[in-house]
Every structure is written in C-alpha cells, then in structure tokens.
Motif scaffolding. Structure first.
Motif, PDB file in Angstrom:
ATOM      1  N   ALA A 273       0.805  -1.217   0.000  1.00 53.41           N
ATOM      2  CA  ALA A 273       0.000   0.000   0.000  1.00 53.41           C
ATOM      3  C   ALA A 273       0.841   1.272   0.000  1.00 53.41           C
ATOM      4  CB  ALA A 273      -0.939  -0.001   1.207  1.00 53.41           C
ATOM      5  N   PHE A 274       2.083   1.213   0.474  1.00 53.74           N
ATOM      6  CA  PHE A 274       2.874   2.429   0.622  1.00 53.74           C
ATOM      7  C   PHE A 274       3.943   2.582  -0.455  1.00 53.74           C
ATOM      8  CE2 PHE A 274       1.327   1.222   4.848  1.00 53.74           C
ATOM      9  CZ  PHE A 274       0.543   2.330   5.120  1.00 53.74           C
ATOM     10  N   VAL A 275       3.863   1.752  -1.480  1.00 54.14           N
ATOM     11  CA  VAL A 275       4.771   1.877  -2.616  1.00 54.14           C
ATOM     12  C   VAL A 275       3.933   1.851  -3.884  1.00 54.14           C
ATOM     13  CG1 VAL A 275       6.699   0.791  -1.411  1.00 54.14           C
ATOM     14  CG2 VAL A 275       5.116  -0.633  -2.712  1.00 54.14           C
ATOM     15  N   THR A 276       4.554   2.074  -5.028  1.00 57.66           N
ATOM     16  CA  THR A 276       3.809   2.040  -6.277  1.00 57.66           C
ATOM     17  C   THR A 276       3.429   0.602  -6.615  1.00 57.66           C
ATOM     18  OG1 THR A 276       5.755   1.753  -7.671  1.00 57.66           O
ATOM     19  CG2 THR A 276       5.126   4.032  -7.092  1.00 57.66           C
ATOM     20  N   ARG A 278       3.992  -0.879  -9.387  1.00 61.92           N
ATOM     21  CA  ARG A 278       5.149  -1.492 -10.044  1.00 61.92           C
ATOM     22  C   ARG A 278       6.125  -2.036  -9.004  1.00 61.92           C
ATOM     23  NH1 ARG A 278       9.324   1.630 -14.172  1.00 61.92           N
ATOM     24  NH2 ARG A 278      10.503  -0.220 -14.822  1.00 61.92           N
ATOM     25  N   GLU A 279       6.415  -1.258  -7.973  1.00 59.86           N
ATOM     26  CA  GLU A 279       7.329  -1.717  -6.929  1.00 59.86           C
ATOM     27  C   GLU A 279       6.756  -2.916  -6.186  1.00 59.86           C
ATOM     28  OE1 GLU A 279       9.561   2.458  -5.694  1.00 59.86           O
ATOM     29  OE2 GLU A 279       7.538   2.053  -4.964  1.00 59.86           O
ATOM     30  N   SER A 280       5.457  -2.889  -5.949  1.00 53.82           N
ATOM     31  CA  SER A 280       4.811  -4.014  -5.268  1.00 53.82           C
ATOM     32  C   SER A 280       4.954  -5.296  -6.067  1.00 53.82           C
ATOM     33  CB  SER A 280       3.329  -3.710  -5.047  1.00 53.82           C
ATOM     34  OG  SER A 280       3.149  -2.611  -4.184  1.00 53.82           O
ATOM     35  N   LEU A 281       4.757  -5.211  -7.377  1.00 55.58           N
ATOM     36  CA  LEU A 281       4.873  -6.395  -8.228  1.00 55.58           C
ATOM     37  C   LEU A 281       6.305  -6.929  -8.239  1.00 55.58           C
ATOM     38  CD1 LEU A 281       2.637  -5.404 -11.291  1.00 55.58           C
ATOM     39  CD2 LEU A 281       2.047  -6.833  -9.331  1.00 55.58           C
ATOM     40  N   ILE A 282       7.270  -6.037  -8.303  1.00 57.25           N
ATOM     41  CA  ILE A 282       8.668  -6.471  -8.291  1.00 57.25           C
ATOM     42  C   ILE A 282       9.002  -7.159  -6.973  1.00 57.25           C
ATOM     43  CG2 ILE A 282      11.059  -5.674  -8.289  1.00 57.25           C
ATOM     44  CD1 ILE A 282      10.187  -3.472 -10.260  1.00 57.25           C
ATOM     45  N   ASP A 283       8.581  -6.566  -5.863  1.00 59.78           N
ATOM     46  CA  ASP A 283       8.835  -7.167  -4.548  1.00 59.78           C
ATOM     47  C   ASP A 283       8.178  -8.543  -4.442  1.00 59.78           C
ATOM     48  OD1 ASP A 283      10.254  -4.930  -3.809  1.00 59.78           O
ATOM     49  OD2 ASP A 283       8.630  -4.047  -2.614  1.00 59.78           O
ATOM     50  N   ALA A 284       6.934  -8.648  -4.928  1.00 59.63           N
ATOM     51  CA  ALA A 284       6.225  -9.925  -4.855  1.00 59.63           C
ATOM     52  C   ALA A 284       6.895 -10.977  -5.727  1.00 59.63           C
ATOM     53  CB  ALA A 284       4.772  -9.736  -5.278  1.00 59.63           C
ATOM     54  N   ALA A 285       7.351 -10.590  -6.911  1.00 59.63           N
ATOM     55  CA  ALA A 285       8.015 -11.539  -7.803  1.00 59.63           C
ATOM     56  C   ALA A 285       9.293 -12.079  -7.175  1.00 59.63           C
ATOM     57  CB  ALA A 285       8.318 -10.862  -9.140  1.00 59.63           C
ATOM     58  N   VAL A 286      10.021 -11.211  -6.510  1.00 59.77           N
ATOM     59  CA  VAL A 286      11.235 -11.651  -5.818  1.00 59.77           C
ATOM     60  C   VAL A 286      10.881 -12.620  -4.700  1.00 59.77           C
ATOM     61  CG1 VAL A 286      13.134 -10.874  -4.342  1.00 59.77           C
ATOM     62  CG2 VAL A 286      12.553  -9.589  -6.400  1.00 59.77           C
ATOM     63  N   GLN A 287       9.836 -12.287  -3.955  1.00 64.05           N
ATOM     64  CA  GLN A 287       9.428 -13.121  -2.820  1.00 64.05           C
ATOM     65  C   GLN A 287       8.972 -14.495  -3.290  1.00 64.05           C
ATOM     66  OE1 GLN A 287       7.191 -11.085   0.316  1.00 64.05           O
ATOM     67  NE2 GLN A 287       5.742 -12.788   0.349  1.00 64.05           N
ATOM     68  N   VAL A 288       8.183 -14.538  -4.368  1.00 63.62           N
ATOM     69  CA  VAL A 288       7.691 -15.819  -4.877  1.00 63.62           C
ATOM     70  C   VAL A 288       8.836 -16.645  -5.450  1.00 63.62           C
ATOM     71  CG1 VAL A 288       6.217 -16.923  -6.602  1.00 63.62           C
ATOM     72  CG2 VAL A 288       5.366 -14.958  -5.333  1.00 63.62           C
ATOM     73  N   SER A 289       9.738 -16.004  -6.194  1.00 63.65           N
ATOM     74  CA  SER A 289      10.849 -16.745  -6.793  1.00 63.65           C
ATOM     75  C   SER A 289      11.784 -17.296  -5.722  1.00 63.65           C
ATOM     76  CB  SER A 289      11.627 -15.847  -7.758  1.00 63.65           C
ATOM     77  OG  SER A 289      12.249 -14.767  -7.075  1.00 63.65           O
ATOM     78  N   ARG A 290      11.894 -16.594  -4.589  1.00 64.81           N
ATOM     79  CA  ARG A 290      12.716 -17.081  -3.482  1.00 64.81           C
ATOM     80  C   ARG A 290      12.231 -18.431  -2.976  1.00 64.81           C
ATOM     81  NH1 ARG A 290      11.950 -13.929   1.942  1.00 64.81           N
ATOM     82  NH2 ARG A 290      10.103 -15.258   1.874  1.00 64.81           N
ATOM     83  N   GLU A 291      10.919 -18.653  -3.047  1.00 68.00           N
ATOM     84  CA  GLU A 291      10.327 -19.911  -2.590  1.00 68.00           C
ATOM     85  C   GLU A 291      10.310 -20.976  -3.686  1.00 68.00           C
ATOM     86  OE1 GLU A 291       9.425 -20.640   0.470  1.00 68.00           O
ATOM     87  OE2 GLU A 291      10.065 -18.663   1.142  1.00 68.00           O
TER      88      GLU A 291
END
Length: 425
Positions: A273-276, A278-291
């Motif tokens: 909620a506190f980022v754009t 685009r930034e949210s999607l990038i963060d989520a993609a990193v988090q999912v790929s980590r798993e």
C-alpha cells in the motif's frame, strides 16, 4: 407458419449452442477464467491430492546423524469437493408464437433469453474464481447508509456484481461473512443501479427487510451464501480462498491445517500500500521466486491496471505477442483465440504478463504460476443440463419450455506457495 415444436427446437439448440460457442461466450471477457487450465474429469465424491511442504530431515554431513533424523517428507492431502451453479431460463409458448411468424424469429426470441442466462452464469463464474467461496459479491458501506432503500458499496467498483432484478441477502456484519444471514436470509430486490456512484436501490427499506445491521455488512445473491459456519462453501473456492489476504489459521481448508506452513500451504501475501504498484509487483516476484515459484501472470482490476500503465509510461515495456503491450492467449480447447491486452514487467524468473480483469477486486491483485492451478469439472463448464437427452423440458406448471445450464466442479492449486496475493491499497 412453419411447424414449431420441442423436438425441432432441440435440434436448433444443438446448432445455436455447440460447446465451442458456449466456451467463447463465457471466456472472452473473463481473462483469468479463460487462462486457468481446465480438466473436465472429476469422478467420485472428491479429488484428493498431496502438496509437499517440507523435505526429509535425514540429511547431515555426519552419516549417523542423517540416519537418526531420517523421516518422511511433510505432505498434506487436500480433499477438494465440488460445488455447483445454475442458470435456468424459461421460454413461454405465447411469446414464441407471438413473434412475426417465421421460425427464425421464434428462435431469435428463445436465443436472446438463453444468451442472457449464459451471460449471467459466465459473470458468476468469472467473479467466483477470485473469491472465497462464501458467495459474497460486495460490502455495504454503513457509514453512508441510512434506513432507506439506497445501498452504497464500500468499494464502488463492486457494482459490476449487481443487476436490476437481482434478489440479494445480507449478513448481520462483516465478521459473519458466509455464516449468519440477516432476518433468516430474507431477500430484497434490486430496483435501480447507479454504476457511476457505486450505489443501488432495493425494493424494501433495509431496516424493514434486514433489521439492525452493523459495519461492513456483506451482500450475496439469493441462494449463494454459505449460510452457516459449519456448512461447506457453496461457490468456487477461488484465489482468495487458496491465497487468503491474512495468513491461514488452523481451521481446516479441504481437510488441511495450513497454519503449519502458511506460505507453502496457503500462498504468499504482500502489503504494497505504501509503494507504487510497479514496486509491489517487483517485490512480490522476488518473494515468490525465493520460494521456488516461477510466476507468469498477474491479474488486477482495470482501475489498478490503469494506474500501473501510467506508472510504466515512458519506461521500456516488453510485450509477448504480435505487438508491444499485447498478448494472444490461445486456448487449447477452442477454435477461437482469446486476445487480452497485457502489460509486461521483468521478474527474476522471466517476464510477467499483467492483465486487467473486471472480476478482480479493486485494490488487490494476484501473481500466479498458472500451471499450478486447475479448474476441474464434470464435463464442460458451463454445460447444458440435458441428461435425459432433451435440451429443453416442458414445464409442468407453466405454459412454456425450460432450459437449464450449470456446472459441477471447483478450483484446485497444486503449489499454493508459488502464488501471491498483493494488497495495493
């Protein structure tokens, strides 16, 4: 006038609604529903499959330690049951006969009604595949509600779920979603809809129909609500059931206590909620790929998609299709190709195609690895329920013919941890 009876009308229905045409009508405006892999075999009472959430502990640089700690892998068995949904249309004989006298015109009258029933079922399927199975379609904003007949939705974009003539019921409060219905499930009819304002009016004042209501009352189409904490969900257990916004508790989900590993058994959650976007999607993609996930598609409400498109304006956005910003989705089961516009964003495991879907709740999007999902049904979904060999049946108590559409099935996820839900607001 040419002879017209149930037998030759049945024959006409076979030509008007072959499977491929029905599929096109249902999928063409519902991106997620179109892209989710389908399986039309769902025998028995349920389908049971295992999800591995932990590796064996029998590993060590010391042989004796590895041997002492050996055990089986951690596996949970999801026992997924079917739900069902129907759309029923009746064509009265007088209306048929009152057409201009040509057989073609008679068929047009029946076809318009049948198309309407199919579209209603398609709308429900497209919406339900995102939701939690309780049947909820919107929330009443009590802060601007009064005792009258005008209902204001907490999220204005949820107005797409309401139609003039729809009969709706309400929960006593948001905490009772799918459990306790107001006034024992008394229904209220939608009379008018203001799609710009996100409001609609009902036939009976709210206090009269439902009594005193608290904040964030959840609304349902009559017959869809789970209506009891001990009852099974009546609708598809969609994305918000498999990947809930809050970490799952020990409450069983298709027989599984997902709290033992809320990520691998209940998906991933990200508050952006506190980022754009685009930034949210990038963060989520990193988090999912980590798993270990390899997400390939993101689905969001058109309003959120528009914000992302503006955020990406001027940046390098790569499309995956015949032209930039566009992707063609080719259904394996269809002679038609469904073309959905998409944005694309680089992720650690490849490009993400980002789709606007009006069924997705505003302020939330889903990042999915599509090959971990399956919409499993008995036969095609939807299908004409003609088990006795007739496409239509003569109504016993009415002067007309009835046609029944429906499906039996549910959504499955074989690796919840490879998927994520992202709060955008």
């Amino acid at each position: 006038m040419a002879s017209f009876n149930l037998d030759n009308f049945d024959a006409a229905m076979k030509h008007m609604y072959p499977y491929k045409k029905v599929e096109n009508m249902v999928y063409q405006h519902n991106p997620l529903l179109a892209m989710i892999p389908k399986e039309t075999s769902f025998p028995g009472r349920n389908v049971t499959y295992a999800v591995e959430y932990g590796l064996t502990n029998g590993r060590s640089a010391n042989f004796q330690t590895a041997q002492n700690n050996r055990n089986g892998t951690k596996i949970s068995d999801f026992v997924v049951t079917r739900v069902k949904d129907y759309a029923v249309v009746s064509v009265d004989n007088e209306t048929l006969l009152a057409a201009d006298g040509s057989e073609g015109s008679l068929l047009d009258v029946a076809k318009s009604k049948t198309d309407s029933a199919l579209h209603a079922l398609a709308r429900a399927m497209g919406r339900d595949i995102y939701r939690g199975g309780t049947g909820s379609i919107g929330t009443l904003d009590q802060s601007v509600a009064d005792e009258g007949a005008t209902i204001t939705l907490t999220t204005a974009s949820d107005i797409v779920n309401f139609e003039v003539g729809m009969r709706i019921v309400a929960s006593l409060s948001g905490a009772d979603d799918g459990t306790t219905l107001a006034n024992n499930g008394t229904a209220n009819e939608v009379l008018t809809v203001n799609r710009s304002a996100g409001t609609f009016t009902v036939g009976t004042p709210m206090q009269t129909a439902w009594g005193a209501l608290s904040d964030d009352v959840v609304l349902y189409c009559e017959g869809d609500a789970q209506a009891g904490v001990d009852n099974d969900a009546t609708k598809i257990s969609g994305l918000s059931a498999w990947i809930p916004a809050a970490a799952p508790t020990s409450t069983g989900f298709f027989g599984v206590n997902r709290s033992v590993d809320a990520t691998r058994l209940g998906g991933q959650r990200l508050a952006g909620a506190f980022v754009t976007i685009r930034e949210s999607l990038i963060d989520a993609a990193v988090q999912v790929s980590r798993e270990g996930g390899r997400p390939d598609a993101v689905f969001m409400n058109p309003l959120d998609w528009a914000k992302l498109a503006k955020d990406l304006e001027g940046s390098t956005v790569v499309g995956s299709g015949t032209s930039p910003h566009r992707r063609r989705y080719d259904s394996k089961d269809s002679v038609a190709n469904f073309g959905f516009s998409s944005l694309a964003l680089a992720a650690p495991t490849g490009m993400l195609d980002i789709y606007a879907d009006h069924n997705c709740p505003e302020g939330r999007c889903y990042m999915l690895q599509l090959d971990t999902w399956k919409f499993k049904t008995i036969g095609s979904a939807p299908r004409l329920l003609d088990f006795d060999g007739l496409k239509g049946i003569r109504q016993a108590n009415e002067d007309g013919v009835e046609y029944r559409w429906g499906y039996y099935g549910n959504l499955l996820c074989t690796a919840p941890g490879f998927n994520a839900t992202i709060a955008l607001a």
